[in-house]
Structure formats: C-alpha cells, structure tokens
Scaffold this motif. Sequence first.
Motif, mmCIF file in Angstrom:
data_model
loop_
_atom_site.group_PDB
_atom_site.id
_atom_site.type_symbol
_atom_site.label_atom_id
_atom_site.label_comp_id
_atom_site.label_asym_id
_atom_site.label_seq_id
_atom_site.Cartn_x
_atom_site.Cartn_y
_atom_site.Cartn_z
ATOM 1 N N LEU A 32 -42.504 88.733 -7.598
ATOM 2 C CA LEU A 32 -43.898 89.182 -7.501
ATOM 3 C C LEU A 32 -44.071 90.585 -8.059
ATOM 4 C CD1 LEU A 32 -46.812 88.825 -6.502
ATOM 5 C CD2 LEU A 32 -46.049 89.676 -4.266
ATOM 6 N N VAL A 33 -43.222 91.517 -7.622
ATOM 7 C CA VAL A 33 -43.383 92.899 -8.078
ATOM 8 C C VAL A 33 -42.980 93.047 -9.542
ATOM 9 C CG1 VAL A 33 -43.115 93.886 -5.771
ATOM 10 C CG2 VAL A 33 -41.093 93.579 -7.220
ATOM 11 N N SER A 34 -42.079 92.199 -10.019
ATOM 12 C CA SER A 34 -41.715 92.243 -11.436
ATOM 13 C C SER A 34 -42.900 91.844 -12.307
ATOM 14 C CB SER A 34 -40.529 91.311 -11.707
ATOM 15 O OG SER A 34 -39.354 91.759 -11.063
ATOM 16 N N ILE A 35 -43.592 90.788 -11.910
ATOM 17 C CA ILE A 35 -44.782 90.357 -12.652
ATOM 18 C C ILE A 35 -45.859 91.428 -12.600
ATOM 19 C CG2 ILE A 35 -46.650 88.657 -12.713
ATOM 20 C CD1 ILE A 35 -44.617 86.603 -11.631
ATOM 21 N N ILE A 36 -46.069 92.008 -11.423
ATOM 22 C CA ILE A 36 -47.074 93.066 -11.275
ATOM 23 C C ILE A 36 -46.725 94.254 -12.164
ATOM 24 C CG2 ILE A 36 -48.008 94.772 -9.667
ATOM 25 C CD1 ILE A 36 -47.825 92.654 -7.471
ATOM 26 N N TRP A 37 -45.431 94.613 -12.201
ATOM 27 C CA TRP A 37 -45.016 95.745 -13.031
ATOM 28 C C TRP A 37 -45.318 95.479 -14.505
ATOM 29 C CZ3 TRP A 37 -41.955 96.750 -17.201
ATOM 30 C CH2 TRP A 37 -41.643 98.090 -17.450
ATOM 31 N N CYS A 38 -45.005 94.296 -14.969
ATOM 32 C CA CYS A 38 -45.245 93.958 -16.379
ATOM 33 C C CYS A 38 -46.734 94.020 -16.712
ATOM 34 C CB CYS A 38 -44.698 92.566 -16.685
ATOM 35 S SG CYS A 38 -42.883 92.470 -16.663
ATOM 36 N N LEU A 39 -47.586 93.625 -15.783
ATOM 37 C CA LEU A 39 -49.027 93.660 -16.018
ATOM 38 C C LEU A 39 -49.568 95.088 -15.999
ATOM 39 C CD1 LEU A 39 -50.163 90.609 -13.835
ATOM 40 C CD2 LEU A 39 -50.026 90.716 -16.335
ATOM 41 N N LEU A 40 -49.147 95.878 -15.015
ATOM 42 C CA LEU A 40 -49.683 97.231 -14.866
ATOM 43 C C LEU A 40 -49.115 98.203 -15.888
ATOM 44 C CD1 LEU A 40 -49.817 97.690 -10.978
ATOM 45 C CD2 LEU A 40 -51.610 96.926 -12.529
ATOM 46 N N SER A 41 -47.886 97.994 -16.311
ATOM 47 C CA SER A 41 -47.264 98.941 -17.246
ATOM 48 C C SER A 41 -47.913 98.904 -18.627
ATOM 49 C CB SER A 41 -45.767 98.649 -17.364
ATOM 50 O OG SER A 41 -45.109 98.941 -16.149
ATOM 51 N N VAL A 42 -48.606 97.822 -18.928
ATOM 52 C CA VAL A 42 -49.315 97.744 -20.202
ATOM 53 C C VAL A 42 -50.368 98.831 -20.296
ATOM 54 C CG1 VAL A 42 -50.806 96.281 -21.631
ATOM 55 C CG2 VAL A 42 -48.892 95.274 -20.398
ATOM 56 N N THR A 43 -50.899 99.253 -19.157
ATOM 57 C CA THR A 43 -51.926 100.297 -19.134
ATOM 58 C C THR A 43 -51.340 101.692 -19.339
ATOM 59 O OG1 THR A 43 -51.770 100.675 -16.738
ATOM 60 C CG2 THR A 43 -53.231 98.911 -17.485
ATOM 61 N N VAL A 44 -50.037 101.838 -19.234
ATOM 62 C CA VAL A 44 -49.301 103.105 -19.353
ATOM 63 C C VAL A 44 -49.598 104.021 -18.168
ATOM 64 C CG1 VAL A 44 -48.860 105.150 -20.761
ATOM 65 C CG2 VAL A 44 -49.259 102.934 -21.870
ATOM 66 N N ALA A 47 -47.989 102.774 -15.079
ATOM 67 C CA ALA A 47 -46.566 102.448 -15.158
ATOM 68 C C ALA A 47 -45.766 103.158 -14.071
ATOM 69 C CB ALA A 47 -46.019 102.806 -16.535
ATOM 70 N N GLY A 48 -46.095 104.421 -13.802
ATOM 71 C CA GLY A 48 -45.381 105.176 -12.776
ATOM 72 C C GLY A 48 -45.536 104.591 -11.392
ATOM 73 N N PRO A 49 -46.782 104.398 -10.923
ATOM 74 C CA PRO A 49 -46.969 103.790 -9.605
ATOM 75 C C PRO A 49 -46.366 102.391 -9.510
ATOM 76 C CG PRO A 49 -49.004 104.804 -10.348
ATOM 77 C CD PRO A 49 -48.049 104.860 -11.497
ATOM 78 N N ALA A 50 -46.469 101.621 -10.595
ATOM 79 C CA ALA A 50 -45.889 100.280 -10.595
ATOM 80 C C ALA A 50 -44.375 100.349 -10.430
ATOM 81 C CB ALA A 50 -46.252 99.553 -11.887
ATOM 82 N N THR A 51 -43.750 101.320 -11.083
ATOM 83 C CA THR A 51 -42.305 101.490 -10.952
ATOM 84 C C THR A 51 -41.930 101.886 -9.536
ATOM 85 O OG1 THR A 51 -42.151 102.172 -13.276
ATOM 86 C CG2 THR A 51 -40.280 102.715 -11.850
ATOM 87 N N ALA A 52 -42.718 102.775 -8.934
ATOM 88 C CA ALA A 52 -42.456 103.181 -7.550
ATOM 89 C C ALA A 52 -42.548 101.993 -6.602
ATOM 90 C CB ALA A 52 -43.441 104.273 -7.134
ATOM 91 N N VAL A 53 -43.516 101.121 -6.825
ATOM 92 C CA VAL A 53 -43.673 99.929 -5.991
ATOM 93 C C VAL A 53 -42.472 99.001 -6.148
ATOM 94 C CG1 VAL A 53 -45.015 97.816 -5.676
ATOM 95 C CG2 VAL A 53 -46.190 99.998 -5.926
ATOM 96 N N VAL A 54 -41.998 98.824 -7.383
ATOM 97 C CA VAL A 54 -40.842 97.956 -7.622
ATOM 98 C C VAL A 54 -39.602 98.519 -6.928
ATOM 99 C CG1 VAL A 54 -39.282 97.028 -9.372
ATOM 100 C CG2 VAL A 54 -41.733 97.062 -9.792
ATOM 101 N N VAL A 55 -39.384 99.822 -7.048
ATOM 102 C CA VAL A 55 -38.206 100.439 -6.419
ATOM 103 C C VAL A 55 -38.317 100.383 -4.900
ATOM 104 C CG1 VAL A 55 -36.903 102.582 -6.163
ATOM 105 C CG2 VAL A 55 -37.758 101.911 -8.413
ATOM 106 N N ALA A 56 -39.520 100.606 -4.370
ATOM 107 C CA ALA A 56 -39.721 100.514 -2.922
ATOM 108 C C ALA A 56 -39.448 99.101 -2.423
ATOM 109 C CB ALA A 56 -41.146 100.932 -2.564
ATOM 110 N N THR A 57 -39.852 98.109 -3.192
ATOM 111 C CA THR A 57 -39.594 96.721 -2.830
ATOM 112 C C THR A 57 -38.104 96.418 -2.898
ATOM 113 O OG1 THR A 57 -41.767 96.082 -3.691
ATOM 114 C CG2 THR A 57 -40.153 94.323 -3.371
ATOM 115 N N ALA A 58 -37.429 96.936 -3.926
ATOM 116 C CA ALA A 58 -35.980 96.749 -4.034
ATOM 117 C C ALA A 58 -35.265 97.392 -2.857
ATOM 118 C CB ALA A 58 -35.486 97.336 -5.354
ATOM 119 N N ALA A 59 -35.719 98.573 -2.457
ATOM 120 C CA ALA A 59 -35.112 99.260 -1.309
ATOM 121 C C ALA A 59 -35.302 98.457 -0.033
ATOM 122 C CB ALA A 59 -35.720 100.652 -1.157
#
Length: 208
Positions: A32-44, A47-59
């Motif tokens: 889920l967060v991987s798909i969200i990251w790919c969608l949000l990072s297109v906006t540039v 990208a930062g907040p999306a990365t933080a969410v992915v890392v928080a989810t991984a943690a």
Amino acid sequence: MVVDSDRSRLNFIDLSKEAVGAAYYSLPRIALVSIIWCLLSVTVVLAGPATAVVVATAASALNRDRFRFHQLWQQFKRYFWRSQLPVVPTLVLVDAAGWALIQFETTGRFVFALAGFLAIDALLVVSVVLLYYYPLLIDHDESAQMTARRSVEFAVTHLRPTFALWLFCVSLITLLGFTVAGFVLVGPGLTATVLTLGTRYLSGRPLQ
C-alpha cells in the motif's frame, strides 16, 4: 549475524533475509505505501513526506506493530516539513547538473561539463551522508537540523558500511526497477525496510 561485533561491516545476506521476512509478514501495508509513494513522488513536492510515511511503515513492520490506515495521514502531516530537508539540496543539485550539461551540449564549453559533473558528485555525497536521515527521523522524532546532523555524523563514523548499504539499496532499486510492477508494489517499502533495519543494526538497536 547481521553486523559484526566491531560494527565494521554488514552481512547483507542476513540483512536481506530479515528485511524480506518483515516485509512479507506485513506485505499488505508494504504494498500500500509503496503504491502511494510512487503516486505522490511524481509531484516531487510530496516525495519527502511520502518517503517518511514509507519509512515509518517499515519501522512499524519491523516492530510488529498493528497497522491502522489512518496512521498514514497522521504520519504524512507529522513529518511533512521535516521530511523536506533532504529533498531540497537533491532538487537543487539535479537542476544544476541538468542545466550545466544542457549548456555544455549547446555551447560545447568544458566549464559547463565540469560544473555538471561536480554537481553530480555533490549529489552522490548528499545521498550518502543523508542516507540515514529518514530512519533517524522516524526513530528519534527530532528536528530536521538535529536529524541531518545525526545522519552526517553516523555516515562519517560508519563510512565503510554506509557506502556498502548505499550501494546495496541502489542495486535493490535498480533490480526491482526492471519490472515496473515489482517496483511499484514492493520497491519503496522493501528498500525502506532494508535501510531502517541496517540503520538500527549499525546503531546497536535492531528493534525499538
């Protein structure tokens, strides 16, 4: 053993096994967060907040915490501004390198080629010294300045494993990138899990 007792290097086979195990255990949230990251990072910009969410989810996956969907929005808001710090110099250096190389193609002047390559070198340095920024931000929840300082100090004091971890993450992203579907589904989440786990092992605390 994932990390040697003297913390001079990481065992990436064991690290990969543990990271893949944690990601598999929490596959729905990782996807889920991987798909969200790919969608949000297109906006540039996001990208930062999306990365933080992915890392928080991984943690949270590594901690075996219970996942709640509304946490994604909470984490997005919580880390929105602090997550931008690594993005700004990255964008500046990418723009500078692109501009310089375009000018070189247009004018043929060597000075622009040199400027472009220097910008690329600086970009690589930034990506290495800020490698731990997001895992440290999530685990310590400190200011952007303090987190950046921690990341730089951590990278410098663990230079050899840092460079090896950077190469491993780049290789993983490249490998997953060959299959677009594979990258979209697990690329960001799995890479964040590897990076977070590696950061924790190097700091002597694999679990919170």
